[in-house]
Design an enzyme around this catalytic site. Structure first.
Site, PDB file in Angstrom:
ATOM      1  N   LYS A  35       0.737  -1.275   0.038  1.00 50.06           N
ATOM      2  CA  LYS A  35      -0.003  -0.013   0.037  1.00 50.06           C
ATOM      3  C   LYS A  35       0.863   1.284  -0.207  1.00 50.06           C
ATOM      4  O   LYS A  35       0.930   2.090  -0.752  1.00 50.06           O
ATOM      5  CB  LYS A  35      -0.893   0.030   1.233  1.00 50.06           C
ATOM      6  CG  LYS A  35      -1.913  -1.020   1.175  1.00 50.06           C
ATOM      7  CD  LYS A  35      -3.013  -0.916   2.450  1.00 50.06           C
ATOM      8  CE  LYS A  35      -2.087  -1.179   3.697  1.00 50.06           C
ATOM      9  NZ  LYS A  35      -1.400  -2.457   3.872  1.00 50.06           N
ATOM     10  N   THR A  36       1.971   1.200   0.866  1.00 50.22           N
ATOM     11  CA  THR A  36       2.618   2.491   1.033  1.00 50.22           C
ATOM     12  C   THR A  36       3.529   2.754  -0.179  1.00 50.22           C
ATOM     13  O   THR A  36       3.737   3.644  -0.767  1.00 50.22           O
ATOM     14  CB  THR A  36       3.586   2.461   2.070  1.00 50.22           C
ATOM     15  OG1 THR A  36       2.604   2.235   3.410  1.00 50.22           O
ATOM     16  CG2 THR A  36       4.371   3.587   2.472  1.00 50.22           C
ATOM     17  N   ASP A 220      -2.046   7.798   3.535  1.00 49.80           N
ATOM     18  CA  ASP A 220      -1.719   6.543   3.846  1.00 49.80           C
ATOM     19  C   ASP A 220      -2.298   6.297   5.188  1.00 49.80           C
ATOM     20  O   ASP A 220      -2.726   7.124   6.017  1.00 49.80           O
ATOM     21  CB  ASP A 220      -0.030   6.219   3.954  1.00 49.80           C
ATOM     22  CG  ASP A 220       0.484   4.884   3.914  1.00 49.80           C
ATOM     23  OD1 ASP A 220      -0.407   4.090   4.009  1.00 49.80           O
ATOM     24  OD2 ASP A 220       1.545   4.655   4.173  1.00 49.80           O
ATOM     25  N   GLU A 221      -2.326   4.995   5.603  1.00 50.62           N
ATOM     26  CA  GLU A 221      -2.998   4.502   7.050  1.00 50.62           C
ATOM     27  C   GLU A 221      -4.251   5.151   7.115  1.00 50.62           C
ATOM     28  O   GLU A 221      -4.663   5.551   8.254  1.00 50.62           O
ATOM     29  CB  GLU A 221      -2.059   4.767   8.122  1.00 50.62           C
ATOM     30  CG  GLU A 221      -0.713   4.213   7.887  1.00 50.62           C
ATOM     31  CD  GLU A 221      -0.543   2.616   8.295  1.00 50.62           C
ATOM     32  OE1 GLU A 221      -1.447   2.278   8.579  1.00 50.62           O
ATOM     33  OE2 GLU A 221       0.879   2.275   8.252  1.00 50.62           O
ATOM     34  N   GLN A 251      -5.748  -3.362  10.579  1.00 47.00           N
ATOM     35  CA  GLN A 251      -4.823  -2.987  11.149  1.00 47.00           C
ATOM     36  C   GLN A 251      -5.370  -1.405  12.166  1.00 47.00           C
ATOM     37  O   GLN A 251      -4.235  -0.746  12.166  1.00 47.00           O
ATOM     38  CB  GLN A 251      -3.686  -2.239  10.136  1.00 47.00           C
ATOM     39  CG  GLN A 251      -2.946  -3.621   9.642  1.00 47.00           C
ATOM     40  CD  GLN A 251      -1.625  -3.276   8.788  1.00 47.00           C
ATOM     41  OE1 GLN A 251      -0.833  -2.824   9.407  1.00 47.00           O
ATOM     42  NE2 GLN A 251      -1.805  -3.456   7.394  1.00 47.00           N
ATOM     43  N   ARG A 601       4.794  -7.253  11.165  1.00 47.76           N
ATOM     44  CA  ARG A 601       5.918  -6.408  10.923  1.00 47.76           C
ATOM     45  C   ARG A 601       7.144  -7.683  10.612  1.00 47.76           C
ATOM     46  O   ARG A 601       8.189  -7.020  10.088  1.00 47.76           O
ATOM     47  CB  ARG A 601       6.540  -5.748  12.126  1.00 47.76           C
ATOM     48  CG  ARG A 601       5.458  -4.831  12.589  1.00 47.76           C
ATOM     49  CD  ARG A 601       5.016  -3.795  11.586  1.00 47.76           C
ATOM     50  NE  ARG A 601       3.637  -4.280  11.217  1.00 47.76           N
ATOM     51  CZ  ARG A 601       3.145  -3.860   9.778  1.00 47.76           C
ATOM     52  NH1 ARG A 601       3.916  -2.994   9.278  1.00 47.76           N
ATOM     53  NH2 ARG A 601       2.003  -4.308   9.606  1.00 47.76           N
TER      54      ARG A 601
END
Ligand code: ATP
Ligand code: MG
Length: 716
Positions: A35-36, A220-221, A251, A601
């Site tokens: 995504k990033t 983002d996020e 998330q 992560r």
């Protein structure tokens, strides 16, 4: 025009999102699916292929560090400087906007940012000066009331008391808090966002200007935006704009701070024509780690639902270690890190993740004595350390005499004879004149003892003198001069205050921080830019960010990051899931998402640890393994035995029946040693006269001792 550097490193689904037409776009995808990367490449694509001006881009990221990385990435992709892009956090961008338009925002030109601790202190003072009972009007709760209302864009005048006297009082406090902030030129974090929102909402021409200018809005996020943040973005993008947002409902971990994952759904309602992209291939983790994380998150009910897969290797199983206590946990981790380094691994590839900040301390101690360089990310925040805040308070006063919080903090630091009574008298003066403490202190009056009055006068003269003398110096010299002339350095060096040496070092570090400071925003005087940076970036960039050291952070601050080797520690009921959350389903699901964030992560190796006994905040507790451990498919997890092979039942030890162990000498028992203090037995070896035990002492680290000579006193 060659767009291949932008498109080649993408898979088909990612490419489709990056090259989507200029319409609202929602990329909904799981952890590590790029995504990033998509967001970053989209920006490069807009500039390169859509011929967008770099000035027309506004991108919101989750941390300043992420913003920096994104900027660097875009520069590499395009081969041109990306300084003119507006990339930052919501707070950072709002701050930039308010500095540019302080007048329209009805703020003081030199307004200062208050962090959460300043804010609480400020509220406490307000409760007192309003002659209210602090036990009934708990500052932390008042703070919560104010901030939640701000996050929902509600000012006091819009609030109804519903004939509830308690609520009426809270609203009144909110109102007087606003007045006090305005008088002092202070802005808290929630205010930054609300004020930036109101700035555009109430100034249509300004909004029109920014809409023309910042035509490309990206976030983002997105799952962790709150109401005011989304409202701000929507205002900028406009109903017919084309915002590009990426997020993952699994998330969402900031509901406790007002974030609203429903914004993902709301976005689709607000932008009915939005194009939806899903990315399902994970590029980060091994298949095992991914399956384990998928298995865990499947226990959450309210999900949009998605399945991640990877072409990557199966990888090693997750490793689970049941430690005897928190020290043993830290030693185990240290041991495994050593192994990693011995095999050519780097320290920065390792992350220790935990639920609460306080857990970092034992790891820090263990790493210090084992000489493992580490960096606490967002924990022991440099800019939040008391001595740094003291120094910053001087600087803040130099920048803005109306800053009451700063005045209170340092008027008697180093001690110069201004006692609580004198301060109270000043507060009273300020209150009755409706002015600031500085003004009150400058006014004549006979309510102060002559000595205190002289001390306050001396303090003010000092501030004026330093401001005069250093105004034209480069920033770091200014900071240096302030440290010296304020007497702070001397104070910490001479006074035998706790950690005095370390504090002096920190203060010296502040000068280096000032020297290395490159303001993003050239329009602002360097000192003010630096103060804003200190308030906004507390917790980031405390050491050279990519110096080779082990990275330690809370699960919350691990968002968006990745590491080859991850230790997820403290997996105990009550700690994780956190005590507060185990009672209600919604917060429990948020904790589970947090665990999911932590697990995802990890790229190659993931360790899970818990302690059977833990001392945290000075209290011992005997934890059960976290329920999350049971929710991970067991075939993916391998249990690690203690370093020396002993049978684990706590009472057993290794003594034969005919040679009974000395009482209290058994695995896991607490003992006291005459010289080394209290500790816990980690290992027992040998019998009778040869028996040796390994004890993890609280202060002295781990030691092997002969039972015969050690004279251990059992404590439990
Ligand atoms: P998170 O949900 O944790 O924020 P994300 O969806 O933003 O994750 P990224 O951080 O963008 O994912 O990507 C995860 C990792 O996968 C990064 O190391 C990234 O460089 C890599 N990656 C992403 N897409 C590709 C691709 N098409 N080919 C190779 N590597 C990729
Ligand atoms: Mg990301």
């Amino acid at each position: 025009m060659d767009v291949s550097p932008i498109l080649d490193p993408l898979n088909d689904a990612q490419r489709a999102a990056v090259t989507a037409p200029l319409a609202p776009v929602l990329v909904l995808a799981g952890a590590g699916s790029g995504k990033t990367r998509v967001l970053t490449h989209r920006i490069a694509w807009l500039i390169q292929a859509e011929r967008a001006s770099p000035h027309s881009i506004l991108a919101v990221t989750f941390t300043n560090k992420a913003a920096g990385e994104m900027r660097a990435r875009i520069e590499r992709l395009l081969g041109v400087p990306a300084a003119s892009l507006w990339i930052g956090t919501f707070h950072g961008l709002a701050h930039r906007l308010l500095r540019l338009h302080w007048r329209e925002a009805r703020l003081a030109q030199s307004f200062q940012i208050m962090d959460s601790e300043d804010q609480q202190r400020f509220i406490k003072k307000l409760v007192r000066t309003s002659e209210l009972d602090e036990t009934r009007w708990v500052p932390r709760e008042v703070q919560w009331f104010i901030n939640t209302n701000k996050d929902a864009a509600r000012r006091p005048q819009q609030l109804k008391d519903g004939n509830d006297p308690a609520r009426r009082q809270l609203i009144a406090l909110y109102r007087s808090y606003e007045e006090a902030c305005a008088r002092a030129g202070l802005v808290d974090f929630a205010e930054l966002l609300l004020r930036a929102f109101e700035l555009w909402r109430d100034n249509p021409e300004l909004l029109a200007h920014y809409r023309r200018r910042l035509r490309h809005v990206l976030a983002d996020e997105f799952q962790d935006t709150n109401a005011i943040q989304y409202a701000w973005l929507k205002l900028l993008a406009g109903a017919d704009g084309a915002p590009f947002v990426v997020g993952d409902d699994d998330q969402a971990i900031y509901a406790f701070r007002g974030a609203c994952a429903e914004n993902l759904q709301q976005f689709r309602r607000d932008y009915g024509q939005a194009l939806l992209f899903r990315l399902e291939q994970n590029y980060r983790s091994t298949a095992t780690i991914l399956e384990a994380a998928n298995g865990l998150i499947a226990h959450n009910a309210g999900r949009l639902g998605k399945r991640l897969w990877t072409q990557g290797a199966r990888g090693a199983p997750l490793r689970l270690y049941a430690a005897y206590n928190e020290r043993d946990e830290a030693e185990f981790v240290t041991h495994r890190i050593r192994e990693h380094l011995a095999h050519g691994g780097l320290r920065r590839e390792v992350a220790i993740l935990y639920r609460s900040n306080a857990q970092s301390r034992v790891f820090e101690e263990t790493f210090l004595s084992a000489r493992v360089p580490y960096r606490v990310y967002g924990g022991l925040r440099f800019f939040e350390r008391a001595e740094i805040k003291d120094a910053l308070a001087y600087l803040r006063l130099i920048a803005n005499r109306r800053d009451d919080a700063a005045f209170e903090r340092v008027v008697n630091l180093p001690p110069r004879g201004v006692g609580a009574k004198s301060l109270e008298a000043l507060r009273e003066r300020a209150r009755s004149a409706g002015g600031t403490l500085w003004e009150a202190a400058a006014a004549p009056g006979d309510d102060l003892a002559p000595k205190a009055a002289a001390a306050i006068g001396g303090f003010m003269a000092l501030i004026e003198r330093v401001a005069q003398a250093t105004g034209a110096l480069p920033l770091h010299e200014q900071v240096d001069a302030v440290l010296k002339s304020s007497g702070l350095i001397e104070h910490f060096r001479r006074e035998k205050v706790e950690r005095g040496e370390a504090r002096v070092e920190n203060l010296e570090e502040l000068v280096s921080a000032a020297r290395g400071f490159a303001p993003e925003d050239a329009e602002l005087p360097p000192l003010e830019a630096f103060l804003a940076h200190a308030a906004l970036e507390a917790g980031e960039g405390q050491a050279d960010a990519w110096e080779d050291c082990v990275q330690m952070m809370t699960l919350h601050s691990a968002k968006g990051l990745e590491f080859p080797l991850v230790f997820l520690c403290g997996l105990e009921e009550g700690l994780f899931p956190h005590q507060r959350s185990s009672g209600d389903l919604e917060s429990l699901e948020e904790e589970r998402r947090l665990c999911y964030v932590g697990m995802t992560r990890a790229m190659r190796d993931l360790y899970l640890t818990y302690a059977e006994q833990r001392r945290l905040h000075g209290v011992d507790s005997y934890g059960q393994a976290s329920r999350f451990l049971k929710e991970i498919p067991p075939e993916l997890v391998e249990e690690v035995r203690p370093r020396v092979q002993v049978s684990r039942p706590l009472a057993a030890g290794r003594f034969r029946a005919e040679e009974p162990a000395p009482p209290g000498v058994r695995l896991g028992a607490r003992v006291r040693h005459g010289k080394f203090g209290e500790g816990v037995i980690l290992n027992v070896e040998g019998n009778g006269a040869q028996a040796r035990v390994q004890v993890s002492f609280e202060r002295q680290g781990t030691k092997w001792l002969m039972v015969q000579y050690a004279n251990l006193e059992p404590l439990t």
